[in-house]
Enzyme design. Structure first.
Site, PDB file in Angstrom:
ATOM      1  N   ALA A 165      42.239  46.285  36.487  1.00  0.00           N
ATOM      2  CA  ALA A 165      42.711  44.958  36.895  1.00  0.00           C
ATOM      3  C   ALA A 165      44.229  44.813  36.865  1.00  0.00           C
ATOM      4  O   ALA A 165      44.799  44.010  37.601  1.00  0.00           O
ATOM      5  CB  ALA A 165      42.051  43.901  36.017  1.00  0.00           C
ATOM      6  N   HIS A 212      32.589  49.237  40.125  1.00  0.00           N
ATOM      7  CA  HIS A 212      32.006  47.927  39.789  1.00  0.00           C
ATOM      8  C   HIS A 212      31.772  47.055  41.012  1.00  0.00           C
ATOM      9  O   HIS A 212      31.633  45.846  40.904  1.00  0.00           O
ATOM     10  CB  HIS A 212      32.909  47.206  38.776  1.00  0.00           C
ATOM     11  CG  HIS A 212      32.989  47.918  37.461  1.00  0.00           C
ATOM     12  ND1 HIS A 212      34.028  47.744  36.572  1.00  0.00           N
ATOM     13  CD2 HIS A 212      32.153  48.823  36.880  1.00  0.00           C
ATOM     14  CE1 HIS A 212      33.830  48.518  35.510  1.00  0.00           C
ATOM     15  NE2 HIS A 212      32.706  49.190  35.668  1.00  0.00           N
ATOM     16  N   CYS A 233      21.934  41.235  49.492  1.00  0.00           N
ATOM     17  CA  CYS A 233      20.622  40.834  48.990  1.00  0.00           C
ATOM     18  C   CYS A 233      20.186  41.867  47.956  1.00  0.00           C
ATOM     19  O   CYS A 233      20.256  43.074  48.204  1.00  0.00           O
ATOM     20  CB  CYS A 233      19.606  40.773  50.121  1.00  0.00           C
ATOM     21  SG  CYS A 233      17.912  40.595  49.510  1.00  0.00           S
ATOM     22  N   CYS A 265      16.750  43.699  49.713  1.00  0.00           N
ATOM     23  CA  CYS A 265      16.777  44.531  50.922  1.00  0.00           C
ATOM     24  C   CYS A 265      18.178  45.015  51.266  1.00  0.00           C
ATOM     25  O   CYS A 265      18.366  45.718  52.256  1.00  0.00           O
ATOM     26  CB  CYS A 265      16.188  43.774  52.108  1.00  0.00           C
ATOM     27  SG  CYS A 265      17.267  42.497  52.788  1.00  0.00           S
ATOM     28  N   ASN A 280      50.228  51.544  31.662  1.00  0.00           N
ATOM     29  CA  ASN A 280      49.677  50.227  31.307  1.00  0.00           C
ATOM     30  C   ASN A 280      50.688  49.485  30.441  1.00  0.00           C
ATOM     31  O   ASN A 280      51.372  50.098  29.632  1.00  0.00           O
ATOM     32  CB  ASN A 280      48.367  50.410  30.526  1.00  0.00           C
ATOM     33  CG  ASN A 280      47.478  49.187  30.564  1.00  0.00           C
ATOM     34  OD1 ASN A 280      47.073  48.766  31.642  1.00  0.00           O
ATOM     35  ND2 ASN A 280      47.199  48.607  29.423  1.00  0.00           N
ATOM     36  N   ASP A 306      55.648  47.881  33.607  1.00  0.00           N
ATOM     37  CA  ASP A 306      55.025  47.203  34.735  1.00  0.00           C
ATOM     38  C   ASP A 306      54.663  48.216  35.835  1.00  0.00           C
ATOM     39  O   ASP A 306      55.499  49.038  36.234  1.00  0.00           O
ATOM     40  CB  ASP A 306      55.977  46.143  35.285  1.00  0.00           C
ATOM     41  CG  ASP A 306      55.351  45.382  36.436  1.00  0.00           C
ATOM     42  OD1 ASP A 306      54.527  44.490  36.158  1.00  0.00           O
ATOM     43  OD2 ASP A 306      55.657  45.714  37.589  1.00  0.00           O
TER      44      ASP A 306
HETATM   45  P1  NAD Z   1      41.478  44.710  31.626  1.00  0.00           P
HETATM   46  O1  NAD Z   1      41.764  43.262  31.904  1.00  0.00           O
HETATM   47  O2  NAD Z   1      40.596  45.036  30.518  1.00  0.00           O
HETATM   48  O3  NAD Z   1      42.852  45.476  31.404  1.00  0.00           O
HETATM   49  C1  NAD Z   1      43.925  45.321  32.273  1.00  0.00           C
HETATM   50  C2  NAD Z   1      45.125  45.985  31.645  1.00  0.00           C
HETATM   51  O4  NAD Z   1      46.196  45.934  32.575  1.00  0.00           O
HETATM   52  C3  NAD Z   1      45.614  45.295  30.378  1.00  0.00           C
HETATM   53  O5  NAD Z   1      45.652  46.232  29.334  1.00  0.00           O
HETATM   54  C4  NAD Z   1      47.017  44.777  30.744  1.00  0.00           C
HETATM   55  O6  NAD Z   1      47.945  44.973  29.697  1.00  0.00           O
HETATM   56  C5  NAD Z   1      47.400  45.647  31.898  1.00  0.00           C
HETATM   57  N1  NAD Z   1      48.292  45.016  32.880  1.00  0.00           N
HETATM   58  C6  NAD Z   1      48.146  43.801  33.483  1.00  0.00           C
HETATM   59  N2  NAD Z   1      49.110  43.605  34.394  1.00  0.00           N
HETATM   60  C7  NAD Z   1      49.915  44.707  34.350  1.00  0.00           C
HETATM   61  C8  NAD Z   1      51.092  45.114  35.053  1.00  0.00           C
HETATM   62  N3  NAD Z   1      51.631  44.344  36.016  1.00  0.00           N
HETATM   63  N4  NAD Z   1      51.648  46.302  34.742  1.00  0.00           N
HETATM   64  C9  NAD Z   1      51.106  47.103  33.771  1.00  0.00           C
HETATM   65  N5  NAD Z   1      49.996  46.780  33.097  1.00  0.00           N
HETATM   66  C10 NAD Z   1      49.392  45.599  33.389  1.00  0.00           C
HETATM   67  O7  NAD Z   1      40.961  45.326  32.998  1.00  0.00           O
HETATM   68  P2  NAD Z   1      40.057  46.605  33.251  1.00  0.00           P
HETATM   69  O8  NAD Z   1      40.353  47.681  32.300  1.00  0.00           O
HETATM   70  O9  NAD Z   1      40.131  46.826  34.699  1.00  0.00           O
HETATM   71  O10 NAD Z   1      38.583  46.120  32.900  1.00  0.00           O
HETATM   72  C11 NAD Z   1      38.171  44.869  33.293  1.00  0.00           C
HETATM   73  C12 NAD Z   1      36.969  44.801  34.189  1.00  0.00           C
HETATM   74  O11 NAD Z   1      37.134  43.590  34.895  1.00  0.00           O
HETATM   75  C13 NAD Z   1      36.872  45.843  35.246  1.00  0.00           C
HETATM   76  O12 NAD Z   1      35.634  46.393  35.088  1.00  0.00           O
HETATM   77  C14 NAD Z   1      36.921  45.120  36.589  1.00  0.00           C
HETATM   78  O13 NAD Z   1      35.698  45.324  37.273  1.00  0.00           O
HETATM   79  C15 NAD Z   1      36.968  43.672  36.286  1.00  0.00           C
HETATM   80  N6  NAD Z   1      38.103  42.906  36.895  1.00  0.00           N
HETATM   81  C16 NAD Z   1      38.567  43.197  38.129  1.00  0.00           C
HETATM   82  C17 NAD Z   1      39.630  42.474  38.668  1.00  0.00           C
HETATM   83  C18 NAD Z   1      40.101  42.836  40.047  1.00  0.00           C
HETATM   84  O14 NAD Z   1      39.310  43.283  40.859  1.00  0.00           O
HETATM   85  N7  NAD Z   1      41.378  42.682  40.341  1.00  0.00           N
HETATM   86  C19 NAD Z   1      40.239  41.465  37.937  1.00  0.00           C
HETATM   87  C20 NAD Z   1      39.731  41.171  36.655  1.00  0.00           C
HETATM   88  C21 NAD Z   1      38.661  41.914  36.149  1.00  0.00           C
END
Ligand code: NAD
Length: 247
Positions: free
Chosen positions: A24, A121, A129, A132, A219, A236
């Site tokens: 994310a 995910h 659906c 189907c 991260n 970032d």
């Molecule tokens: P998470 O929220 O657990 O972790 C996100 C990480 O990204 C955090 O540790 C945060 O510190 C870091 N982060 C955020 N912005 C940043 C940036 N600009 N630069 C550097 N680091 C940054 O997310 P995850 O590990 O993907 O797990 C969450 C679950 O949630 C996933 O399974 C996903 O399916 C779902 N999800 C998806 C979305 C999306 O599609 N964009 C959004 C939210 C959650």
């Protein structure tokens, strides 16, 4: 940032097959909040379990109401600097695919061919659906919901759900297999913007490392696997990856 970027570039240049694995964090600059940062999705609502979705119409209606409320985020989002950088890596033939935990469709929107985006995910920009597998657009579901006050069912009688994987729902087999193959074939695994706490997805960086690949973690915050990584960059994502495009 500068040192991390230089080291990352050197690793990419020396690699045979790079596998980006995103979470994310790569999409927060696109206006889609992550789950676990303050203000993230889960500070507001507990997730709806798959069994509850299937078992109760009230839960399906609630799940859809929440999804419609997010339409401004998902409907309007454009790929960010990180997506573009990974797309250029893919285009250059340096990365065979992108494995993602994200459901926002932004890797495809940045130009990576859909068949090379391995979505662990699923995808929230359309619906399926559950019986189907017929495809439905979100706008259509919303029209039906607004007209009847309830989430519509499929013509076959099955329930319609966003094409995402909920807690309690099986992981997609083909995607899991493909992600495993890609992981075993890469010699540089880039974990980008993930807290690496969601399993089984979090198993891939571990598998890559055990298989002899280099592991990079990019991260903002520390993650579960920082201590086994060959390079950890706490910065970032956009700032670090943007200059990759020109390389
Ligand atoms: P998470 O929220 O657990 O972790 C996100 C990480 O990204 C955090 O540790 C945060 O510190 C870091 N982060 C955020 N912005 C940043 C940036 N600009 N630069 C550097 N680091 C940054 O997310 P995850 O590990 O993907 O797990 C969450 C679950 O949630 C996933 O399974 C996903 O399916 C779902 N999800 C998806 C979305 C999306 O599609 N964009 C959004 C939210 C959650």
């Amino acid at each position: 940032v500068e040192t991390g970027r230089r080291r990352l570039l050197a690793l990419i240049e020396g690699a045979r097959a790079v596998l980006p694995f995103t979470g994310a964090g790569i999409s927060t600059e696109c206006g889609i909040p992550d789950f676990r940062s303050p203000g993230g999705v889960w500070t507001k609502n507990a997730p709806i379990d798959f069994r509850d979705f299937v078992a109760r119409r009230a839960m399906r209606d609630e799940a859809w109401r929440r999804r419609f409320a997010l339409e401004e985020q998902f409907g309007a989002a454009q790929p960010g600097r990180g997506h573009h950088a990974l797309a250029s890596l893919w285009r250059a033939g340096r990365a065979p695919a992108v494995v993602t935990q994200n459901i926002d469709n932004l890797h495809q929107a940045s130009g990576v061919a859909a068949q090379d985006v391995v979505e662990l995910h699923g995808n929230t920009t359309y619906a399926l659906c559950l019986s189907c597998a017929a495809r439905y657009e979100i706008a259509w579901v919303r029209e039906r919901f607004d007209a009847t006050g309830h989430a519509p069912d499929c013509a076959c009688g099955g329930h319609i759900k966003t094409a995402t994987v909920s807690f309690g729902q099986a992981m997609p087999e083909a995607e899991m297999r493909r992600a495993e193959e890609l992981t075993l074939r890469c010699d540089l695994f880039l974990a980008i913007g993930s807290s690496l706490v969601v399993w089984p997805a979090a198993g891939f960086p571990l598998l890559a490392k055990r298989n002899g690949a280099r592991l990079v973690i990019l991260n903002r915050e520390p993650t579960e696997f920082d201590e086994i990584a060959d390079l950890v960059v706490h910065a970032d994502i956009g700032d670090v990856l943007a200059p990759l495009v020109s390389h």
